[in-house]
Design an enzyme around this catalytic site. Structure first.
Site, PDB file in Angstrom:
ATOM      1  N   ILE A 195      -4.276  -5.374  21.147  1.00 53.46           N
ATOM      2  CA  ILE A 195      -4.806  -6.549  20.444  1.00 53.46           C
ATOM      3  C   ILE A 195      -3.650  -7.511  20.172  1.00 53.46           C
ATOM      4  O   ILE A 195      -2.519  -7.078  19.923  1.00 53.46           O
ATOM      5  CB  ILE A 195      -5.432  -6.132  19.081  1.00 53.46           C
ATOM      6  N   VAL A 205       0.817  -1.220   0.000  1.00 53.76           N
ATOM      7  CA  VAL A 205       0.000   0.000   0.000  1.00 53.76           C
ATOM      8  C   VAL A 205       0.849   1.268   0.000  1.00 53.76           C
ATOM      9  O   VAL A 205       0.330   2.384  -0.143  1.00 53.76           O
ATOM     10  CB  VAL A 205      -0.998   0.038   1.180  1.00 53.76           C
ATOM     11  N   ALA A 228       1.134  10.196  15.197  1.00 51.26           N
ATOM     12  CA  ALA A 228       0.765  11.291  14.285  1.00 51.26           C
ATOM     13  C   ALA A 228      -0.041  10.749  13.106  1.00 51.26           C
ATOM     14  O   ALA A 228      -1.069  11.313  12.719  1.00 51.26           O
ATOM     15  CB  ALA A 228       2.019  11.999  13.791  1.00 51.26           C
ATOM     16  N   TYR A 245       4.000   7.131  14.486  1.00 47.13           N
ATOM     17  CA  TYR A 245       2.820   6.257  14.448  1.00 47.13           C
ATOM     18  C   TYR A 245       1.596   7.001  14.968  1.00 47.13           C
ATOM     19  O   TYR A 245       0.521   6.985  14.349  1.00 47.13           O
ATOM     20  CB  TYR A 245       3.114   5.017  15.308  1.00 47.13           C
ATOM     21  N   LYS A 274      -1.752   7.937  12.922  1.00 49.93           N
ATOM     22  CA  LYS A 274      -3.058   7.415  13.332  1.00 49.93           C
ATOM     23  C   LYS A 274      -4.022   8.560  13.671  1.00 49.93           C
ATOM     24  O   LYS A 274      -5.233   8.464  13.423  1.00 49.93           O
ATOM     25  CB  LYS A 274      -2.889   6.473  14.533  1.00 49.93           C
ATOM     26  N   SER A 278      -6.164   3.837  15.551  1.00 50.37           N
ATOM     27  CA  SER A 278      -5.596   3.216  16.753  1.00 50.37           C
ATOM     28  C   SER A 278      -5.954   4.085  17.952  1.00 50.37           C
ATOM     29  O   SER A 278      -6.203   5.298  17.799  1.00 50.37           O
ATOM     30  CB  SER A 278      -4.071   3.122  16.638  1.00 50.37           C
ATOM     31  N   ASN A 303      -6.811  -1.429   6.348  1.00 46.76           N
ATOM     32  CA  ASN A 303      -6.283  -2.049   7.572  1.00 46.76           C
ATOM     33  C   ASN A 303      -4.767  -2.137   7.582  1.00 46.76           C
ATOM     34  O   ASN A 303      -4.160  -2.144   8.648  1.00 46.76           O
ATOM     35  CB  ASN A 303      -6.895  -3.455   7.698  1.00 46.76           C
TER      36      ASN A 303
END
Lengths: 467, 259
Positions: free
Chosen positions: B196, B71, B165, B163, B167, B150, B97
């Site tokens: 998770i 992606v 920033a 990460y 999300k 998240s 995802n």
């Protein structure tokens, strides 16, 4: 363990993990379970930082020990160099090595007792346990097996191991641990502010304490009393500076009854009171001494019991009859600890640290005294770079706060919130900054303390109680 | 009681493009959507991994097709979305995802590279898949977009700023597009998974997972990928037609315990 950078989310912090696997020393365990620990992550100079990046001045030098402050490159290098060369060697059964010998020589040169030999350990507690065993061994060797009792002071602190803990005179270290052992006695703490009687002068107070000691020794029988142990200035018992003339008066009693004076220099040693050792500042003439903490500036654990040649000669003579002198630890004289301690002492000398501490100590004491008029402060006290403020409910009557109210603990927490680590000993707030502090550092320490103290006053005045 | 609508409570017959399906939440989502009767276009940078997931779905008698897709590659996104539409003749649901985690302190030498990679995969890719899918979604009678953000987009953990920033950006993108595309009946939502059990958290020792969950979450446990997939499924139902622009924590109560 530290996690890889990829996995920082959804992993517990060090404080989260702490309670699973750590049993903490000298801690209010229910409070710890409720509030979690303060996790210190790094240090530099007189400052440390917690896991969230908050900065604090280490106003208690860790546990009265980090004299040279944090991040001293020379000490890291001394440790690394010794580890590379010889990471371990022992002193049992006739072995020896250069770092232990060099450190013992250095201690002999500066010790507060003449002609001292060093017996090494790893903590103040084991040093003081060793003191007890040496005194017992000594009197057995001299053919006086009854002379074994040790006298110390209430509020004195000499460690937590079974014998050292017996000498300590603070209830939490006895209660529920079945201490003290039967050979130990305690006399009045030489704290004039708390123990002096109405109308009694300091000189009269001192004379009363000397008489109390004399009476105790006579009551026990001088032939049963081996030694008296004392910190020159009491540390963990609330930073208590005995009145002038106290030690000479005590010394006279001890001399009369042939009782040894053990000098516990674990906190006071190495410049803390403005002299190389506390004994010099407080007019003590000790027979033996314990040193630890600042000995290595707490870079590695090491302690030493300093005993005179004459005492060791008695041990040697006894060895002819008894065989092996059966006392020692695996890490007695550990070469890496010894190398680091030697380097620490060299740095103290090079940097003229004791003179520096004496000068800044005067400045610190003067600054601390400025809190004497604060509505919460009953007494400010201390010597050199060791000090305390005792918080009271009523300055006039010296009435203390109910201990369960936790005023000292609250003040300590507020100081922490203002970036200062101090220690609450009951309602006495203790200071023991690294000896490298400068005058401007002292200003900052006292400024932060002042904010914590004023917060505490506001809390007390609004009827706050510890949660 | 008023009469219930006839809106479908099923994704059966819908075509769903789900990225990052070789493991974890993507795999669970692909399996759940297929089990519910959707045609699943499953993609992942890990070709054999996504092929295996699709094989499993087919063995169970459900419909899915695998595409190898990075992606981070905009051209590849365009191509794959087109192929999906060709394969199934339509596209009703897009689940963004696929993700990576590249933590590290702000002053790390490699921070700039990690930032670029993180933002490219976690945020830029989302708008690219959405832009590529939009012409097809517009033809659907219940178009749905779900972005996986998240709880790190709601709060933050130290040493994970790129990460966090990205999300947070996903949540912003979701909200912006919910408003922009709402008039067309396209719903745009995001899920904020908390702790998770996925590849991202597998290096955290089990004991540490339990400590974290006990101290931080209301439910006192880590979640399973399937529990996130159910949240996604719910947002993709035709019947979920009035839910848009939300950032739904699926976190066992992590967010509320922070409050």
């Amino acid at each position: 363990m530290s996690l890889p950078a990829e996995a920082t989310s959804f992993a517990p912090s060090t404080s989260d993990r702490d309670h699973l696997s750590v049993l903490h020393p000298t801690t209010d365990l229910p409070a710890l379970r409720r509030d979690g620990p303060l996790v210190i992550e790094r240090g530099q100079g007189i400052r440390v930082w917690d896991e969230d990046g908050n900065e604090y001045i280490e106003g208690l030098a860790g546990l009265w020990c980090t004299a040279l402050g944090y991040g001293v490159e020379e000490l890291a290098e001394a440790a690394a160099e010794q580890i590379r060369k010889l990471s371990f060697a022992h002193l049992f059964a006739g072995r020896s090595h250069e770092p232990a010998v060099a450190l013992a020589e250095k201690l002999r040169e500066i010790a507060p007792i003449p002609n001292a030999k060093a017996f090494f350990g790893t903590s103040g507690s084991d040093a003081n346990d060793t003191q007890v065993k040496l005194v017992w061994y000594y009197n057995n060797a001299l053919g006086r097996p009854e002379k074994k009792k040790i006298i110390s002071r209430r509020r004195g602190y000499h460690g937590v191991s079974v014998a050292a803990g017996s000498m300590t005179g603070l209830p939490p270290f006895h209660k529920s641990f079945d201490l003290p052992l039967p050979q130990f006695r305690h006399v009045t703490c030489p704290h004039y502010y708390r123990e002096g009687e109405p109308g009694e002068t300091e000189a009269e107070f001192t004379a009363r304490l000397a008489a109390e000691l004399d009476e105790l020794i006579r009551a026990e029988g001088p032939e049963t009393v081996a030694a008296f142990i004392a910190e020159p200035v009491l540390g963990a018992g609330g930073v208590v500076v005995p009145p002038e003339g106290y030690y000479p008066a005590i010394q006279a009693v001890l001399d009369e009854h042939d009782v040894l004076l053990i000098d516990d220099e674990v906190i006071c040693g190495f410049g803390r009171l403005g002299t190389p050792f506390g004994a010099e500042a407080m007019e003590m003439r000790p027979d033996t001494a314990s040193v630890a903490k600042a000995l290595s500036s707490a870079y590695l654990p090491i302690s030493a019991v300093l005993v005179p040649d004459e005492m060791v000669d008695v041990f040697v003579e006894a060895g002819e009859r008894w065989g092996v002198f059966g006392h020692g630890f695996t890490y007695t004289g550990h070469p890496v600890c010894a190398a680091v301690a030697l380097k620490a002492l060299e740095l103290m000398e090079e940097r003229n640290l004791f003179a520096h501490a004496a000068r800044v100590g005067h400045y610190f004491q003067a600054g601390l005294r400025r809190f004497a008029d604060h509505p919460l402060v009953g007494e400010t006290r201390g010597k050199g770079l060791l000090g305390a403020c005792e918080l009271v409910a009523d300055r006039q009557s010296r009435e203390a706060f109910p201990i369960q109210r936790g005023v000292g603990a609250y003040c300590m927490q507020r100081c922490l919130d203002h970036g200062l680590i101090v220690r609450a000993l009951g309602d006495t707030v203790a200071f023991c900054p690294p000896l490298i502090v400068t005058e401007s550092d002292v200003d900052e320490i006292l400024e932060r303390f002042g904010r914590g103290l004023n917060d505490t006053l506001a809390w007390v005045e609004t009827g706050g109680a510890a949660s | 009681m008023t009469e219930l609508s006839t809106l479908s409570r099923s994704v059966a017959g819908k075509t769903a493009l789900i990225t990052g399906c070789a493991s974890g939440m993507g795999r669970a989502t692909a399996m759940l959507f297929a089990a519910e009767g959707a045609n699943v276009a499953a993609t992942d940078i890990n070709g054999p991994g996504v092929e295996a997931v699709v094989a499993g779905i087919r063995e169970a008698g459900r419909e899915a097709t695998a595409w190898t897709l990075d992606v981070g590659d905009g051209d590849a996104i365009e191509r794959v979305v087109g192929e999906v539409a060709d394969r199934y003749g339509c596209l009703d649901i897009l689940v963004n995802n696929a993700g990576i985690s590249r933590g590290g302190p702000i002053d790390a030498d490699e921070y700039e590279a990690r930032w670029q990679e993180t933002v490219n995969v976690l945020l830029t890719a989302h708008q690219r898949t959405i832009r590529a899918a939009l012409p097809y979604l517009r033809k659907s009678d219940s178009p749905r977009i779900v972005n996986i953000a998240s709880t790190e987009g709601l709060g933050a953990t130290a040493m994970n700023s790129a990460y966090s920033a990205a999300k947070t950006g996903v949540i912003g993108l979701t909200r912006g597009l919910a408003v922009e595309l709402g008039k067309e009946g396209i719903t745009v939502n995001c899920i904020c998974p908390g702790p998770i059990r996925t590849a991202m958290t597998e290096r955290i020792p089990e004991e540490h997972k339990q400590i974290y969950a006990r101290r931080r979450t209301a439910l006192r446990r880590y979640g399973d990928p399937e529990e996130v997939a159910h949240g996604t499924l719910h947002l993709c139902l035709p019947a979920s037609s009035f839910i848009t622009g939300v950032a739904l924590p699926v976190d066992g109560g992590l967010t509320v315990r922070r409050a």
